[in-house]
Design an enzyme around this catalytic site. Structure first.
Site: not given
Ligand SMILES: Cc1cc2nc3c(=O)[nH]c(=O)nc-3n(C[C@H](O)[C@H](O)[C@H](O)COP(=O)(O)OP(=O)(O)OC[C@H]3O[C@@H](n4cnc5c(N)ncnc54)[C@H](O)[C@@H]3O)c2cc1C
Length: 387
Positions: A252, A289, A350
């Site tokens: 799992e 950058q 946003g």
């Protein structure tokens, strides 16, 4: 093939795994990606999606060929788990069904039980779920209070479970119950309930309003004097449940770790794409950058997640079912993966906070990776036992 690392190949990855990767990627992009918003509204995937998964051969990848499976190793599941996440799917309960619960049946069911259940599991006719967690206990599985009391040829089961994935669609439910409440771990057994309309005393409770993964049918389940044949016990005798859980939990955790790896990679790919398209102050976002460096760091983080998970998957494929190794895969992939997705949201401004964007859905969906399948704290507890 990794879009972020085109030459990357896991040590366990054969041409067959690669072929499956292509097939799974194509399937999920066609059948799952376009449906995410609708499934989220419905709080479930379409029931037919399970049959489509079965028809596409994606439910029995590492299950025996005699029942229609592909007989592959765990790598087959790891590949599909990654591709599911790379296709921005956070709705399907495939991870619970195929790499997790099907293996409880494969490993502990007797010949008759397998004949009855396995073909349906592989075709998608029967959807699987596992009910361990209860309102009063999650991490501490020894403390489950659901009881299964023998009465003639039946178990009479009473109790309640919560947070159960595939709770709406499940046809076969592995229940963690106490057959001997006087004993702790040694009193736990796993019993399979066939949750059809005729099953008296079985109630599917409300669909839970989660923070993310809105398309998953996560529910409460209630058992009140629910009768299940004693013949549905998994294992040769009662009291083996805790041992069976511990043995399967490594699978799992590795499956969830593979999903985390795919989610992190998908988020970085989305962020690179978006920062090349979106302009601010007269140039693409990637032209700054600061953003390039942030993306460079994130790309390196994804590589560290992938290589950690792949090392642990290799170990499992080699036959070392070691709880600490699987826990390290999950701890690293979940904690780092959540952090990667979170940082990627920032590039979208946003739009990153909107559920209609894959990055927003991934942000909401990722957080649970540090909670389910054993929390990050429990992973540390297990790893610490190997120090
Ligand atoms: C979306 C979702 C799907 C899920 N699907 C399933 C499912 O299909 N089947 C199922 O059975 N369960 C499922 N779960 C349940 C999940 O596995 C549990 O939520 C998880 O194991 C934690 O248990 P808990 O919520 O009871 O938290 P608790 O066990 O109460 O833990 C609360 C906090 O205490 C910490 N803690 C606990 N013990 C220790 C310790 N020894 N040392 C330090 N810290 C500790 C935990 O890390 C955690 O931070 C799901 C959960 C979610 C949210």
């Amino acid at each position: 093939m990794s879009a972020l690392f085109p030459d990357y190949r896991a040590s366990w990855e054969t041409d067959q795994h690669r072929e499956l990767r292509r097939h799974a990627a194509e399937f999920f992009r066609r059948e799952a990606t376009p449906n995410q918003e609708r499934w989220a509204r419905n709080h479930q995937v379409d029931r037919e999606f399970w049959n489509k998964l079965g028809d596409a051969g994606l439910l029995g990848l590492d299950l025996p060929e005699e029942f229609g499976g592909a007989g592959g190793d765990f790598g087959f599941s790891a590949v599909v788990a990654e591709e599911l996440a790379l296709a921005h799917d956070s709705a399907s309960g495939w991870v619970v069904h195929s790499p997790i619960v099907a293996h409880y049946i494969d490993t502990y069911a007797n010949a008759q039980q397998k004949q009855r259940w396995m073909p349906k599991i592989i075709s998608g006719e029967a959807v699987l779920a596992i009910a361990m967690t209860e309102p009063g206990t999650g991490s501490d599985l020894q403390a489950v209070r659901t009881t299964a009391v023998r009465d003639g040829g039946d178990y009479v089961i009473n109790g309640s479970k919560t947070f159960i994935s595939n709770g709406t669609h499940c046809d076969l439910l592995v229940i963690v119950a106490k057959t001997d409440p006087a004993q702790g771990a040694a009193g736990i057994s796993l019993i399979v309930a066939e949750t059809n309309d005729q099953l008296q005393g079985f109630e599917r409770g409300r669909v839970l309003e989660k923070v993310g993964q809105h398309g998953q049918d996560t529910r409460e389940l209630f058992f009140s004097d629910m009768r299940v044949p004693v013949a549905n016990l998994l294992g040769e005798q009662e009291g083996l449940g805790f041992y069976q859980l511990m043995e399967q939990l490594a699978r799992e955790r590795l499956a969830i770790a593979s999903v985390c790896s795919g989610m992190a990679e998908a988020a970085v790919l989305e962020a690179i794409r978006y920062t090349k398209e979106r302009e601010a102050f007269g140039k693409p976002l990637i032209g700054f950058q600061h953003n390039r460096f942030a993306l460079a760091e994130l790309k390196a983080e994804v590589l560290s997640i992938k290589t950690t998970v792949d090392y642990c998957v290799q170990s499992y494929i080699d036959g070392r079912n070691d709880p600490a190794t699987a826990s390290m895969a999950k701890l690293v992939a979940a904690d780092k993966g959540v952090a990667v997705v979170d940082r990627c949201v920032q590039f979208f401004g946003g739009y990153g906070y909107m559920m209609e964007y894959p990055i927003g859905r991934a942000y909401a969906a990722a957080r649970v990776n540090k909670i389910y399948g054993g929390t990050s704290e429990i992973m540390k507890e297990i790893i610490s036992r190997s120090l």
